[in-house]
Design a protein around this motif. Structure first.
Motif, PDB file in Angstrom:
ATOM      1  N   PRO A   1       0.652  -0.923   0.441  1.00 12.29           N
ATOM      2  CA  PRO A   1      -0.045  -0.315  -0.088  1.00 12.29           C
ATOM      3  C   PRO A   1       0.556   0.681  -0.266  1.00 12.29           C
ATOM      4  O   PRO A   1       2.201   1.161   0.729  1.00 12.29           O
ATOM      5  N   PRO A   2       0.222   2.037  -0.245  1.00 12.02           N
ATOM      6  CA  PRO A   2       1.229   3.319  -0.530  1.00 12.02           C
ATOM      7  C   PRO A   2       1.488   4.066   1.446  1.00 12.02           C
ATOM      8  O   PRO A   2       0.790   3.803   1.822  1.00 12.02           O
ATOM      9  N   MET A   3       3.225   3.982   1.355  1.00 14.16           N
ATOM     10  CA  MET A   3       3.257   4.498   2.725  1.00 14.16           C
ATOM     11  C   MET A   3       4.103   5.708   2.146  1.00 14.16           C
ATOM     12  O   MET A   3       5.748   5.486   1.542  1.00 14.16           O
ATOM     13  N   CYS A   4       4.072   6.630   2.974  1.00 13.24           N
ATOM     14  CA  CYS A   4       4.716   7.730   3.081  1.00 13.24           C
ATOM     15  C   CYS A   4       6.583   7.779   3.627  1.00 13.24           C
ATOM     16  O   CYS A   4       6.581   7.279   4.622  1.00 13.24           O
TER      17      CYS A   4
ATOM     18  N   ALA B   1       1.995   9.032  -1.492  1.00 12.48           N
ATOM     19  CA  ALA B   1       0.810   9.518  -2.066  1.00 12.48           C
ATOM     20  C   ALA B   1       2.343  10.537  -2.426  1.00 12.48           C
ATOM     21  O   ALA B   1       2.858  11.229  -2.226  1.00 12.48           O
TER      22      ALA B   1
ATOM     23  N   GLN C   1       0.250   6.618  -5.850  1.00 13.83           N
ATOM     24  CA  GLN C   1      -1.483   7.248  -5.620  1.00 13.83           C
ATOM     25  C   GLN C   1      -1.170   8.821  -5.305  1.00 13.83           C
ATOM     26  O   GLN C   1      -0.346   9.501  -5.246  1.00 13.83           O
TER      27      GLN C   1
ATOM     28  N   HIS D   1      -5.822   9.098  -3.539  1.00 16.94           N
ATOM     29  CA  HIS D   1      -6.002   9.620  -2.328  1.00 16.94           C
ATOM     30  C   HIS D   1      -7.604   9.878  -1.401  1.00 16.94           C
ATOM     31  O   HIS D   1      -7.284  11.284  -1.757  1.00 16.94           O
TER      32      HIS D   1
ATOM     33  N   HIS E   1      -8.228   8.895   5.028  1.00 15.39           N
ATOM     34  CA  HIS E   1      -7.312   9.672   5.949  1.00 15.39           C
ATOM     35  C   HIS E   1      -7.518  11.163   6.253  1.00 15.39           C
ATOM     36  O   HIS E   1      -6.308  11.358   6.746  1.00 15.39           O
TER      37      HIS E   1
ATOM     38  N   ARG F   1      -9.271   5.269  -2.966  1.00 19.37           N
ATOM     39  CA  ARG F   1      -9.029   5.239  -1.442  1.00 19.37           C
ATOM     40  C   ARG F   1      -9.482   6.097  -0.369  1.00 19.37           C
ATOM     41  O   ARG F   1      -9.819   6.663  -0.768  1.00 19.37           O
TER      42      ARG F   1
ATOM     43  N   GLY G   1      -4.662  -4.169   6.986  1.00 18.21           N
ATOM     44  CA  GLY G   1      -4.974  -3.269   8.080  1.00 18.21           C
ATOM     45  C   GLY G   1      -4.463  -4.485   8.891  1.00 18.21           C
ATOM     46  O   GLY G   1      -4.813  -5.361   9.476  1.00 18.21           O
ATOM     47  N   LEU G   2      -2.909  -4.586   9.550  1.00 17.24           N
ATOM     48  CA  LEU G   2      -2.608  -5.487  10.416  1.00 17.24           C
ATOM     49  C   LEU G   2      -2.438  -6.741   9.463  1.00 17.24           C
ATOM     50  O   LEU G   2      -2.384  -7.460  10.772  1.00 17.24           O
TER      51      LEU G   2
ATOM     52  N   TYR H   1      -3.738  -5.923   1.278  1.00 18.49           N
ATOM     53  CA  TYR H   1      -2.111  -5.170   1.134  1.00 18.49           C
ATOM     54  C   TYR H   1      -1.375  -5.368   2.566  1.00 18.49           C
ATOM     55  O   TYR H   1      -2.006  -6.021   3.780  1.00 18.49           O
ATOM     56  N   PHE H   2       0.416  -5.035   3.024  1.00 21.97           N
ATOM     57  CA  PHE H   2       0.434  -5.364   3.504  1.00 21.97           C
ATOM     58  C   PHE H   2       1.437  -4.178   3.531  1.00 21.97           C
ATOM     59  O   PHE H   2       2.617  -4.257   3.100  1.00 21.97           O
ATOM     60  N   GLY H   3       1.320  -3.277   4.757  1.00 17.38           N
ATOM     61  CA  GLY H   3       2.199  -1.625   4.699  1.00 17.38           C
ATOM     62  C   GLY H   3       3.446  -2.175   5.242  1.00 17.38           C
ATOM     63  O   GLY H   3       4.645  -2.253   4.953  1.00 17.38           O
ATOM     64  N   ARG H   4       2.934  -2.288   7.234  1.00 23.41           N
ATOM     65  CA  ARG H   4       4.334  -2.339   7.792  1.00 23.41           C
ATOM     66  C   ARG H   4       4.850  -3.623   7.714  1.00 23.41           C
ATOM     67  O   ARG H   4       6.506  -3.532   8.186  1.00 23.41           O
TER      68      ARG H   4
HETATM   69  C1  LIG Z   1       4.852   5.056   7.294  1.00 26.34           C
HETATM   70  C2  LIG Z   1       3.841   4.967   6.678  1.00 26.34           C
HETATM   71  C3  LIG Z   1       3.378   6.005   5.517  1.00 26.34           C
HETATM   72  C4  LIG Z   1       1.985   5.880   5.400  1.00 26.34           C
HETATM   73  N1  LIG Z   1       1.786   6.724   4.152  1.00 26.34           N
HETATM   74  C5  LIG Z   1       0.424   6.173   3.637  1.00 26.34           C
HETATM   75  C6  LIG Z   1       0.154   6.993   2.017  1.00 26.34           C
HETATM   76  O1  LIG Z   1       0.939   8.366   2.471  1.00 26.34           O
HETATM   77  N2  LIG Z   1      -1.002   7.247   1.876  1.00 26.34           N
HETATM   78  C7  LIG Z   1      -1.439   5.974   2.692  1.00 26.34           C
HETATM   79  O2  LIG Z   1      -2.789   6.107   1.585  1.00 26.34           O
HETATM   80  N3  LIG Z   1      -1.693   5.551   3.840  1.00 26.34           N
HETATM   81  C8  LIG Z   1      -0.444   5.575   4.017  1.00 26.34           C
HETATM   82  N4  LIG Z   1      -0.761   4.748   5.059  1.00 26.34           N
HETATM   83  C9  LIG Z   1      -1.181   3.717   5.667  1.00 26.34           C
HETATM   84  C10 LIG Z   1      -1.277   2.587   4.737  1.00 26.34           C
HETATM   85  O3  LIG Z   1      -1.698   2.958   3.679  1.00 26.34           O
HETATM   86  C11 LIG Z   1      -1.872   1.454   5.087  1.00 26.34           C
HETATM   87  O4  LIG Z   1      -3.273   1.477   5.067  1.00 26.34           O
HETATM   88  C12 LIG Z   1      -1.234   1.080   7.058  1.00 26.34           C
HETATM   89  O5  LIG Z   1       0.319   0.806   7.527  1.00 26.34           O
HETATM   90  C13 LIG Z   1      -2.129  -0.412   7.498  1.00 26.34           C
HETATM   91  O6  LIG Z   1      -1.596  -1.259   6.931  1.00 26.34           O
HETATM   92  P1  LIG Z   1      -0.565  -2.159   7.479  1.00 26.34           P
HETATM   93  O7  LIG Z   1      -0.860  -2.331   8.974  1.00 26.34           O
HETATM   94  O8  LIG Z   1      -0.498  -3.314   7.077  1.00 26.34           O
HETATM   95  O9  LIG Z   1       0.356  -1.480   8.218  1.00 26.34           O
HETATM   96  C14 LIG Z   1       1.104   4.628   5.742  1.00 26.34           C
HETATM   97  C15 LIG Z   1       1.605   4.102   6.746  1.00 26.34           C
HETATM   98  C16 LIG Z   1       3.043   4.333   7.287  1.00 26.34           C
HETATM   99  C17 LIG Z   1       2.635   2.780   8.357  1.00 26.34           C
END
Ligand SMILES: Cc1cc2nc3c(=O)[nH]c(=O)nc-3n(C[C@H](O)[C@H](O)[C@H](O)COP(=O)(O)O)c2cc1C
Length: 335
Positions: A22-25, A57, A99, A160, A163, A213, A281-282, A302-305
């Protein structure tokens, strides 16, 4: 048979599996440009066999970055480095989206903070209420960002609208107290997103998938809820293909999180639309990921962290699920 490693075609984008970054800044950009860090970071996840990588993003206007370390896509000058990133991820056989975003009242580093209404987020500065002319400029900026994403070669584009960022600020009654055509009634509040989607489709090819999103709940009594989000999806029915489901962010409200805490929203949207649903989400285990697909809660996970701490986790998941996937040739000896 677990569907996590089964392919999926969305318009002309063929994904080799259902695993999404997923998108992560990353807060690593300087002046909005992609640099070596981004190329290494995203390419590593492509080598790790994530099927779809959604780049963090990227701001459609220079007052739309959350912080000044975010990526930009508000000017043609960003295209060559974005293209380099796309080419690098493609070289390792993954698909790549981006994104596009405007932070509105959550743009922390600008002196020109704009929003639908002069209402602040938490203890942030109070934004300036946008004029109708400025709203039209934002709509155009999203269109031009889509044009640049296409020029850079992205396979997928995500708007986007979650959030608590600018589009979400228009959609939500909590942050939109306008009394003109862009506020007040629900119909008026969703107008900007509809215009943005239509503007983007002038530039983003119809054969390529477009996603949005959404925060499916704002965890606030007066905030948007799932039926509002469904109504917004129906309103943009013909132009959007993918819904990426998340929650929260319009206020500082806190909420309980646990593995799969957003899945009930994803399932409901999947049941009530024909869109491709991305849920997460987690999620950190192959077992839960497999369940999401096998029980038809979503089409992609999606797998973020997890991907931050373990970029090659899909290789481990495949082993756990006894699916024989192709490893990158240079890593074969570790299989
Ligand atoms: C470091 C970080 C940056 C993030 N940046 C964005 C972002 O740019 N756009 C967005 O839609 N969500 C952003 N998120 C949310 C993640 O895309 C994701 O929805 C959230 O981490 C939950 O998923 P996870 O539990 O698998 O980490 C960010 C999350 C983290 C941890």
């Amino acid at each position: 048979m677990c569907r996590l490693f089964s392919p999926l075609k969305i318009k002309n984008m063929e994904l080799k599996n259902r695993i999404v970054l997923p998108p992560m800044c990353m807060k690593m950009a300087e002046d909005g440009f992609v640099n070596d860090f981004h190329i290494i970071h995203y390419t590593a996840r492509a080598i790790g066999q994530m099927g779809l990588i959604i780049v963090e993003a990227a701001a459609v206007m220079d007052n739309g970055q959350i912080t000044k370390e975010d990526l930009g896509i508000w000017n043609d000058k960003f295209v060559p480095k974005l293209k380099e990133l796309v080419d690098s991820v493609h070289a390792y056989d993954a698909k790549i989206g981006i994104q596009i975003s405007h932070a509105g009242r959550k743009a922390r580093d600008t002196n020109n903070m704009i929003a639908p209404s002069a209402l602040s987020y938490g203890d942030y500065k109070t934004p300036r209420e946008m004029t109708v002319k400025e709203i039209k400029e934002v709509v155009k900026a999203f269109g031009l960002a889509a044009k640049r994403a296409e020029e850079a070669g992205f396979d997928f584009l995500e708007i986007h609208a979650a959030h608590g960022y600018l589009i979400n600020q228009f959609l939500s009654p909590i942050s939109n107290e306008r009394i003109d055509e862009y506020g007040g009634t629900f119909k008026n509040r969703k107008k900007i997103l509809h215009e943005i989607v239509e503007e983007i489709r002038k530039y983003w090819p119809k054969e390529k998938p477009l996603g949005v999103r959404f925060s499916a709940t704002e965890y606030e009594e007066k905030g948007l809820n799932l039926s509002d989000i469904l109504a917004i999806i129906y309103c943009n029915e013909k132009d959007i293909d993918v819904i990426n489901v998340t929650t929260g962010g319009i206020t500082t409200a806190t909420y309980e999180t646990y593995p799969g805490y957003q899945l009930n929203y994803a399932k409901e949207i999947k049941n009530k639309t024909d869109k491709v649903i991305v849920a997460g989400g987690l999620i950190t285990t192959s077992e839960l990921a497999g369940m999401i697909l096998n029980e038809n809660i979503a089409d992609l996970v999606y797998f973020g962290r997890l991907a931050l701490k373990e970029p090659y986790f899909p290789l481990r998941f495949a082993k756990e699920l006894a699916v024989d996937i192709k490893w990158p040739e240079f890593y074969e000896r570790a299989k």
